[in-house]
Design a protein around this motif. Structure first.
Motif, PDB file in Angstrom:
ATOM      1  N   LEU A   1       0.824  -1.212   0.000  1.00  0.00           N
ATOM      2  CA  LEU A   1       0.000   0.000   0.000  1.00  0.00           C
ATOM      3  C   LEU A   1       0.858   1.261   0.000  1.00  0.00           C
ATOM      4  O   LEU A   1       0.602   2.202  -0.753  1.00  0.00           O
ATOM      5  CB  LEU A   1      -0.957  -0.011   1.193  1.00  0.00           C
ATOM      6  N   GLY A   2       1.893   1.282   0.815  1.00  0.00           N
ATOM      7  CA  GLY A   2       2.798   2.429   0.822  1.00  0.00           C
ATOM      8  C   GLY A   2       3.549   2.565  -0.499  1.00  0.00           C
ATOM      9  O   GLY A   2       3.792   3.671  -0.980  1.00  0.00           O
TER      10      GLY A   2
ATOM     11  N   ILE B   1      -1.271   5.718   5.824  1.00  0.00           N
ATOM     12  CA  ILE B   1      -1.121   5.395   4.401  1.00  0.00           C
ATOM     13  C   ILE B   1      -2.446   5.633   3.679  1.00  0.00           C
ATOM     14  O   ILE B   1      -2.472   6.215   2.589  1.00  0.00           O
ATOM     15  CB  ILE B   1      -0.629   3.945   4.215  1.00  0.00           C
ATOM     16  N   ALA B   2      -3.547   5.209   4.273  1.00  0.00           N
ATOM     17  CA  ALA B   2      -4.865   5.424   3.669  1.00  0.00           C
ATOM     18  C   ALA B   2      -5.118   6.904   3.450  1.00  0.00           C
ATOM     19  O   ALA B   2      -5.637   7.317   2.399  1.00  0.00           O
ATOM     20  CB  ALA B   2      -5.952   4.808   4.543  1.00  0.00           C
ATOM     21  N   ASP B   3      -4.740   7.724   4.416  1.00  0.00           N
ATOM     22  CA  ASP B   3      -4.925   9.171   4.302  1.00  0.00           C
ATOM     23  C   ASP B   3      -4.083   9.738   3.161  1.00  0.00           C
ATOM     24  O   ASP B   3      -4.564  10.566   2.376  1.00  0.00           O
ATOM     25  CB  ASP B   3      -4.564   9.835   5.638  1.00  0.00           C
ATOM     26  N   GLU B   4      -2.841   9.300   3.045  1.00  0.00           N
ATOM     27  CA  GLU B   4      -1.976   9.781   1.955  1.00  0.00           C
ATOM     28  C   GLU B   4      -2.527   9.365   0.596  1.00  0.00           C
ATOM     29  O   GLU B   4      -2.521  10.151  -0.358  1.00  0.00           O
ATOM     30  CB  GLU B   4      -0.541   9.270   2.121  1.00  0.00           C
ATOM     31  N   LEU B   5      -3.000   8.128   0.494  1.00  0.00           N
ATOM     32  CA  LEU B   5      -3.582   7.661  -0.769  1.00  0.00           C
ATOM     33  C   LEU B   5      -4.795   8.501  -1.152  1.00  0.00           C
ATOM     34  O   LEU B   5      -4.990   8.839  -2.324  1.00  0.00           O
ATOM     35  CB  LEU B   5      -3.965   6.182  -0.663  1.00  0.00           C
ATOM     36  N   SER B   6      -5.599   8.853  -0.180  1.00  0.00           N
ATOM     37  CA  SER B   6      -6.793   9.657  -0.435  1.00  0.00           C
ATOM     38  C   SER B   6      -6.425  11.081  -0.873  1.00  0.00           C
ATOM     39  O   SER B   6      -6.963  11.596  -1.856  1.00  0.00           O
ATOM     40  CB  SER B   6      -7.670   9.681   0.816  1.00  0.00           C
ATOM     41  N   LYS B   7      -5.510  11.701  -0.161  1.00  0.00           N
ATOM     42  CA  LYS B   7      -5.098  13.073  -0.479  1.00  0.00           C
ATOM     43  C   LYS B   7      -4.399  13.152  -1.837  1.00  0.00           C
ATOM     44  O   LYS B   7      -4.483  14.167  -2.527  1.00  0.00           O
ATOM     45  CB  LYS B   7      -4.164  13.630   0.602  1.00  0.00           C
ATOM     46  N   GLN B   8      -3.744  12.098  -2.213  1.00  0.00           N
ATOM     47  CA  GLN B   8      -2.967  12.085  -3.445  1.00  0.00           C
ATOM     48  C   GLN B   8      -3.857  12.326  -4.676  1.00  0.00           C
ATOM     49  O   GLN B   8      -3.435  12.991  -5.621  1.00  0.00           O
ATOM     50  CB  GLN B   8      -2.242  10.741  -3.566  1.00  0.00           C
ATOM     51  N   LYS B   9      -5.081  11.848  -4.632  1.00  0.00           N
ATOM     52  CA  LYS B   9      -5.976  11.986  -5.792  1.00  0.00           C
ATOM     53  C   LYS B   9      -6.197  13.443  -6.189  1.00  0.00           C
ATOM     54  O   LYS B   9      -6.065  13.787  -7.368  1.00  0.00           O
ATOM     55  CB  LYS B   9      -7.331  11.330  -5.512  1.00  0.00           C
ATOM     56  N   SER B  10      -6.524  14.286  -5.243  1.00  0.00           N
ATOM     57  CA  SER B  10      -6.812  15.682  -5.590  1.00  0.00           C
ATOM     58  C   SER B  10      -5.536  16.428  -5.996  1.00  0.00           C
ATOM     59  O   SER B  10      -5.560  17.278  -6.888  1.00  0.00           O
ATOM     60  CB  SER B  10      -7.531  16.401  -4.449  1.00  0.00           C
ATOM     61  N   ARG B  11      -4.404  16.090  -5.374  1.00  0.00           N
ATOM     62  CA  ARG B  11      -3.145  16.730  -5.757  1.00  0.00           C
ATOM     63  C   ARG B  11      -2.788  16.379  -7.199  1.00  0.00           C
ATOM     64  O   ARG B  11      -2.357  17.235  -7.977  1.00  0.00           O
ATOM     65  CB  ARG B  11      -2.006  16.316  -4.824  1.00  0.00           C
ATOM     66  N   ILE B  12      -2.996  15.124  -7.552  1.00  0.00           N
ATOM     67  CA  ILE B  12      -2.682  14.681  -8.912  1.00  0.00           C
ATOM     68  C   ILE B  12      -3.599  15.385  -9.914  1.00  0.00           C
ATOM     69  O   ILE B  12      -3.137  15.890 -10.936  1.00  0.00           O
ATOM     70  CB  ILE B  12      -2.801  13.146  -9.031  1.00  0.00           C
ATOM     71  N   ARG B  13      -4.865  15.408  -9.605  1.00  0.00           N
ATOM     72  CA  ARG B  13      -5.808  16.050 -10.531  1.00  0.00           C
ATOM     73  C   ARG B  13      -5.442  17.525 -10.738  1.00  0.00           C
ATOM     74  O   ARG B  13      -5.389  18.005 -11.873  1.00  0.00           O
ATOM     75  CB  ARG B  13      -7.239  15.903 -10.043  1.00  0.00           C
ATOM     76  N   SER B  14      -5.177  18.222  -9.658  1.00  0.00           N
ATOM     77  CA  SER B  14      -4.807  19.643  -9.761  1.00  0.00           C
ATOM     78  C   SER B  14      -3.530  19.831 -10.573  1.00  0.00           C
ATOM     79  O   SER B  14      -3.419  20.758 -11.374  1.00  0.00           O
ATOM     80  CB  SER B  14      -4.598  20.253  -8.377  1.00  0.00           C
ATOM     81  N   PHE B  15      -2.580  18.958 -10.376  1.00  0.00           N
ATOM     82  CA  PHE B  15      -1.291  19.073 -11.051  1.00  0.00           C
ATOM     83  C   PHE B  15      -1.374  18.712 -12.536  1.00  0.00           C
ATOM     84  O   PHE B  15      -0.769  19.379 -13.382  1.00  0.00           O
ATOM     85  CB  PHE B  15      -0.269  18.171 -10.347  1.00  0.00           C
ATOM     86  N   LEU B  16      -2.123  17.650 -12.863  1.00  0.00           N
ATOM     87  CA  LEU B  16      -2.117  17.138 -14.230  1.00  0.00           C
ATOM     88  C   LEU B  16      -3.214  17.697 -15.135  1.00  0.00           C
ATOM     89  O   LEU B  16      -3.141  17.501 -16.342  1.00  0.00           O
ATOM     90  CB  LEU B  16      -2.221  15.609 -14.224  1.00  0.00           C
ATOM     91  N   GLU B  17      -4.206  18.352 -14.559  1.00  0.00           N
ATOM     92  CA  GLU B  17      -5.268  18.881 -15.417  1.00  0.00           C
ATOM     93  C   GLU B  17      -4.668  19.743 -16.515  1.00  0.00           C
ATOM     94  O   GLU B  17      -3.876  20.638 -16.250  1.00  0.00           O
ATOM     95  CB  GLU B  17      -6.282  19.691 -14.601  1.00  0.00           C
ATOM     96  N   SER B  18      -5.012  19.436 -17.719  1.00  0.00           N
ATOM     97  CA  SER B  18      -4.548  20.158 -18.912  1.00  0.00           C
ATOM     98  C   SER B  18      -3.040  20.072 -19.133  1.00  0.00           C
ATOM     99  O   SER B  18      -2.473  20.905 -19.835  1.00  0.00           O
ATOM    100  CB  SER B  18      -4.971  21.631 -18.852  1.00  0.00           C
ATOM    101  N   SER B  19      -2.393  19.096 -18.537  1.00  0.00           N
ATOM    102  CA  SER B  19      -0.946  18.979 -18.779  1.00  0.00           C
ATOM    103  C   SER B  19      -0.492  17.529 -18.918  1.00  0.00           C
ATOM    104  O   SER B  19       0.623  17.180 -18.567  1.00  0.00           O
ATOM    105  CB  SER B  19      -0.159  19.682 -17.670  1.00  0.00           C
ATOM    106  N   MET B  20      -1.347  16.698 -19.457  1.00  0.00           N
ATOM    107  CA  MET B  20      -0.984  15.286 -19.635  1.00  0.00           C
ATOM    108  C   MET B  20       0.015  15.075 -20.762  1.00  0.00           C
ATOM    109  O   MET B  20       0.636  14.032 -20.846  1.00  0.00           O
ATOM    110  CB  MET B  20      -2.231  14.447 -19.883  1.00  0.00           C
ATOM    111  N   ASP B  21       0.172  16.079 -21.620  1.00  0.00           N
ATOM    112  CA  ASP B  21       1.094  15.943 -22.754  1.00  0.00           C
ATOM    113  C   ASP B  21       2.476  16.515 -22.476  1.00  0.00           C
ATOM    114  O   ASP B  21       3.317  16.569 -23.379  1.00  0.00           O
ATOM    115  CB  ASP B  21       0.505  16.626 -23.992  1.00  0.00           C
TER     116      ASP B  21
END
Length: 157
Positions: free
Chosen positions: A43-44, A91-111
């Motif tokens: 999980l980690g 670990i569960a908390d980090e996995l949960s928080k990671q989703k919104s950070r990823i979305r914010s970071f990658l939105e419109s920049s997948m290329d």
């Protein structure tokens, strides 16, 4: 298309988050015969590798606690741990928080292209942030299945 990809991330991560809830804490660190790692390690590792694939390959700083690298990087294992690892709930908390950070970071920049292509241990070359992000779903699914196998082995003993 990006929205579909982010919904898929939510689905895959939702499976992982639901899985965490099923395992008693006392099973988290058992490494059954035939395995190198535990449920906690897997999980980690999911959190650490996704962080590396999404942020690290673009030279961005990780938001995970520093100790995640030592505990959960590729090639690490619980047998080498000298300090207490993060709890399952951490670990569960980090996995949960990671989703919104990823979305914010990658939105419109997948290329966005990496400065240099990244080649993983299996020899797969990744050229863009989107490719690495999509590969992370495969990686997470592999470790979800490993976790299930570990738990099945523990439960049968």
């Amino acid at each position: 298309m990006e929205d579909l990809i982010f919904r898929h991330m939510e689905t895959v991560r939702g499976i992982t988050e639901n899985l965490i809830k099923k395992f008693p804490e006392e099973t988290a660190d058992i490494v059954p015969e035939g395995f190198n790692n535990s449920i906690r390690w897997n999980l980690g590792h999911i959190a650490f590798i996704q962080e590396k694939l999404v942020f690290g390959l673009l030279g961005k700083e990780s938001s995970l606690p520093e100790e995640y690298e030592e505990f959960f990087k590729a090639g690490s294992k619980p047998a080498d741990w000298t300090d207490a690892p993060p709890s399952m709930s951490e670990i569960a908390d980090e996995l949960s928080k990671q989703k919104s950070r990823i979305r914010s970071f990658l939105e419109s920049s997948m290329d966005v292209k990496f400065p240099e292509p990244f080649t993983n241990k299996a020899g797969i070359k990744l050229y863009t942030s989107g490719e690495a992000f999509l590969f992370s779903f495969f990686h997470e699914a592999m470790h979800i299945e490993t976790i299930k196998l570990i738990y099945r082995k523990i439960s049968s003993q």
